[in-house]
Design a protein around this motif. Structure first.
Motif, PDB file in Angstrom:
ATOM      1  N   MET A 172      82.366  39.714  -2.439  1.00  0.00           N
ATOM      2  CA  MET A 172      83.360  39.256  -1.462  1.00  0.00           C
ATOM      3  C   MET A 172      82.668  38.571  -0.288  1.00  0.00           C
ATOM      4  O   MET A 172      83.135  37.552   0.219  1.00  0.00           O
ATOM      5  CB  MET A 172      84.206  40.439  -0.976  1.00  0.00           C
ATOM      6  CG  MET A 172      85.083  41.046  -2.050  1.00  0.00           C
ATOM      7  SD  MET A 172      86.254  42.311  -1.435  1.00  0.00           S
ATOM      8  CE  MET A 172      85.179  43.689  -1.062  1.00  0.00           C
ATOM      9  N   THR A 173      81.550  39.146   0.135  1.00  0.00           N
ATOM     10  CA  THR A 173      80.798  38.566   1.260  1.00  0.00           C
ATOM     11  C   THR A 173      80.267  37.180   0.882  1.00  0.00           C
ATOM     12  O   THR A 173      80.316  36.247   1.686  1.00  0.00           O
ATOM     13  CB  THR A 173      79.635  39.500   1.652  1.00  0.00           C
ATOM     14  OG1 THR A 173      80.167  40.792   1.915  1.00  0.00           O
ATOM     15  CG2 THR A 173      78.902  38.992   2.884  1.00  0.00           C
ATOM     16  N   VAL A 175      81.579  35.087  -1.193  1.00  0.00           N
ATOM     17  CA  VAL A 175      82.697  34.134  -1.178  1.00  0.00           C
ATOM     18  C   VAL A 175      82.970  33.700   0.254  1.00  0.00           C
ATOM     19  O   VAL A 175      83.127  32.511   0.550  1.00  0.00           O
ATOM     20  CB  VAL A 175      83.972  34.762  -1.789  1.00  0.00           C
ATOM     21  CG1 VAL A 175      85.183  33.882  -1.528  1.00  0.00           C
ATOM     22  CG2 VAL A 175      83.788  34.983  -3.281  1.00  0.00           C
ATOM     23  N   PHE A 176      83.003  34.677   1.150  1.00  0.00           N
ATOM     24  CA  PHE A 176      83.283  34.357   2.548  1.00  0.00           C
ATOM     25  C   PHE A 176      82.237  33.380   3.091  1.00  0.00           C
ATOM     26  O   PHE A 176      82.571  32.380   3.733  1.00  0.00           O
ATOM     27  CB  PHE A 176      83.302  35.639   3.386  1.00  0.00           C
ATOM     28  CG  PHE A 176      83.815  35.426   4.780  1.00  0.00           C
ATOM     29  CD1 PHE A 176      85.170  35.482   5.040  1.00  0.00           C
ATOM     30  CD2 PHE A 176      82.940  35.136   5.819  1.00  0.00           C
ATOM     31  CE1 PHE A 176      85.646  35.264   6.325  1.00  0.00           C
ATOM     32  CE2 PHE A 176      83.409  34.912   7.102  1.00  0.00           C
ATOM     33  CZ  PHE A 176      84.771  34.982   7.357  1.00  0.00           C
TER      34      PHE A 176
ATOM     35  N   PHE B 191      86.292  37.764   8.854  1.00  0.00           N
ATOM     36  CA  PHE B 191      85.594  38.409   7.739  1.00  0.00           C
ATOM     37  C   PHE B 191      86.303  39.676   7.267  1.00  0.00           C
ATOM     38  O   PHE B 191      86.610  39.833   6.086  1.00  0.00           O
ATOM     39  CB  PHE B 191      84.152  38.723   8.166  1.00  0.00           C
ATOM     40  CG  PHE B 191      83.308  39.348   7.076  1.00  0.00           C
ATOM     41  CD1 PHE B 191      83.187  38.754   5.831  1.00  0.00           C
ATOM     42  CD2 PHE B 191      82.616  40.525   7.322  1.00  0.00           C
ATOM     43  CE1 PHE B 191      82.389  39.322   4.831  1.00  0.00           C
ATOM     44  CE2 PHE B 191      81.819  41.096   6.327  1.00  0.00           C
ATOM     45  CZ  PHE B 191      81.712  40.499   5.090  1.00  0.00           C
ATOM     46  N   PHE B 194      89.708  39.136   5.660  1.00  0.00           N
ATOM     47  CA  PHE B 194      89.528  38.610   4.319  1.00  0.00           C
ATOM     48  C   PHE B 194      89.231  39.744   3.340  1.00  0.00           C
ATOM     49  O   PHE B 194      89.864  39.870   2.277  1.00  0.00           O
ATOM     50  CB  PHE B 194      88.380  37.594   4.341  1.00  0.00           C
ATOM     51  CG  PHE B 194      87.996  37.021   3.004  1.00  0.00           C
ATOM     52  CD1 PHE B 194      88.813  36.096   2.369  1.00  0.00           C
ATOM     53  CD2 PHE B 194      86.808  37.397   2.388  1.00  0.00           C
ATOM     54  CE1 PHE B 194      88.453  35.553   1.140  1.00  0.00           C
ATOM     55  CE2 PHE B 194      86.433  36.855   1.162  1.00  0.00           C
ATOM     56  CZ  PHE B 194      87.267  35.932   0.532  1.00  0.00           C
ATOM     57  N   LEU B 195      88.299  40.606   3.710  1.00  0.00           N
ATOM     58  CA  LEU B 195      87.933  41.725   2.838  1.00  0.00           C
ATOM     59  C   LEU B 195      89.112  42.680   2.636  1.00  0.00           C
ATOM     60  O   LEU B 195      89.393  43.117   1.522  1.00  0.00           O
ATOM     61  CB  LEU B 195      86.748  42.499   3.432  1.00  0.00           C
ATOM     62  CG  LEU B 195      85.427  41.739   3.601  1.00  0.00           C
ATOM     63  CD1 LEU B 195      84.372  42.660   4.207  1.00  0.00           C
ATOM     64  CD2 LEU B 195      84.928  41.181   2.279  1.00  0.00           C
ATOM     65  N   ILE B 198      91.710  41.356   0.224  1.00  0.00           N
ATOM     66  CA  ILE B 198      91.266  41.426  -1.173  1.00  0.00           C
ATOM     67  C   ILE B 198      91.316  42.867  -1.661  1.00  0.00           C
ATOM     68  O   ILE B 198      91.821  43.156  -2.759  1.00  0.00           O
ATOM     69  CB  ILE B 198      89.857  40.844  -1.335  1.00  0.00           C
ATOM     70  CG1 ILE B 198      89.898  39.324  -1.123  1.00  0.00           C
ATOM     71  CG2 ILE B 198      89.301  41.157  -2.730  1.00  0.00           C
ATOM     72  CD1 ILE B 198      88.547  38.651  -1.236  1.00  0.00           C
TER      73      ILE B 198
END
Lengths: 203, 203
Positions: A172-173, A175-176, B191, B194-195, B198
């Motif tokens: 996920m990180t 992608v960010f 950040f 976003f996490l 998801i």
């Protein structure tokens, strides 16, 4: 508002950087021909039907936590996806060697962060691991992450779930970071990009 | 660059709007006391150990596709999360009535979009369903979505996976809409937001 992830910014070379051994194992690279011959007996024992390829089912039967409980199916699938370099859907011997050494590295890390030697990772231990991995995350988020991957609702994380949580967080990180060109900790996404990135994490 | 989702904008009341019957069933609302007494015999048959509450295991054994294959575990968990209004982790009789009628509505929709009566939804049929549900998505994205939820790699979608795909798409779209205040089809996320978003979809 949460601070941007430390891991996305440029890093000073030395100061405050944890020992290399405290950091997660690198993502897999395709194994050289041959693999580690000492793993051949193990591979053959796991390859029940002797096809030379491990199915998800065979691998599931072989991968166990410290207390002999089976791996979470999602962790098994994640391992196959990561190490199935020829995209056959199964794990050949060379791929197995990569997978095995990757899990061994994680095992070492798991034991290091399992400070009270309980065989599981508590929320506190998990927080410390993420700090050592150079994530800067709020306590509330770390708790959400922990409970999301505490899939058996045990209040602690077994090895398989710890690995799954850490790899998912890394993905996920990444992608960010891909979208955060200017490293300001914010990204802008269109509708389909947003959906696509979530779908990729679900796989 | 993908167009903003049609479903997020304000809707004209009539023109071009598909018949109400072509749209997905609404999200669950808490059931009134009592439920539908005609479902009591079914509920009792599913409640193997007679506790008055259906566990994930009991519900899994009861929910089958048109060809009698078991539901994907993720669909079962999704149904429990959606209808377990008292957050007990199990499904009581009233909750079961809501769940059953929800699945019946989806079954009607599934049959409507299964134009060739194969008992499965093909990629073409899936595309048509999403158009009827007023999504505007690129063919490439629809294909990605289809293959993500074709978890058994059959090239077609069974009922359970069709429901899972449609509900997941709805949930992801709702998240996007929540952030897209100005309805321009783009959102900005920090950040942790976003996490978090998801992680919520992974549950």
């Amino acid at each position: 508002m949460s601070p941007p992830p430390q891991a996305t910014g440029p890093r000073p070379a030395a100061l405050n950087r944890p020992a290399a051994s405290n950091r997660p194992p690198p993502s897999p690279v395709p194994q050289e021909e041959g693999g580690d011959p000492s793993l051949l007996p193990l591979f053959r024992a796991v390859d029940k039907n002797g096809t030379g390829q491990l199915s998800e089912h065979e691998l599931s039967a072989a991968l166990v936590n410290g207390d002999w409980t089976a791996f979470d199916p999602q962790t098994v699938r994640m391992m196959i996806r990561m190490f199935d370099s020829d995209r056959s859907g199964t794990i050949g011997f060379n791929e197995f060697c990569g997978l095995w050494s990757f899990l061994a590295s994680w095992r070492t890390l798991f034991d290091r962060f399992d400070v009270d030697r309980s065989g599981n990772i508590s929320l506190d231990e998990f927080s410390n691991a993420l700090i050592a991995f150079r994530y800067r995350l709020s306590p509330g988020f770390v708790e959400l992450l922990f409970h999301t991957y505490d899939k058996r609702g045990e209040g602690v994380m077994s090895f398989d779930l710890f690995v799954q949580a850490c790899i998912s967080l890394k993905r996920m990180t990444d992608v960010f970071k891909k979208y955060d060109d200017d490293r300001d900790g914010y990204i802008t996404l269109g509708f389909e990009d947003f959906l696509v990135e979530i779908l990729k994490q679900l796989r």
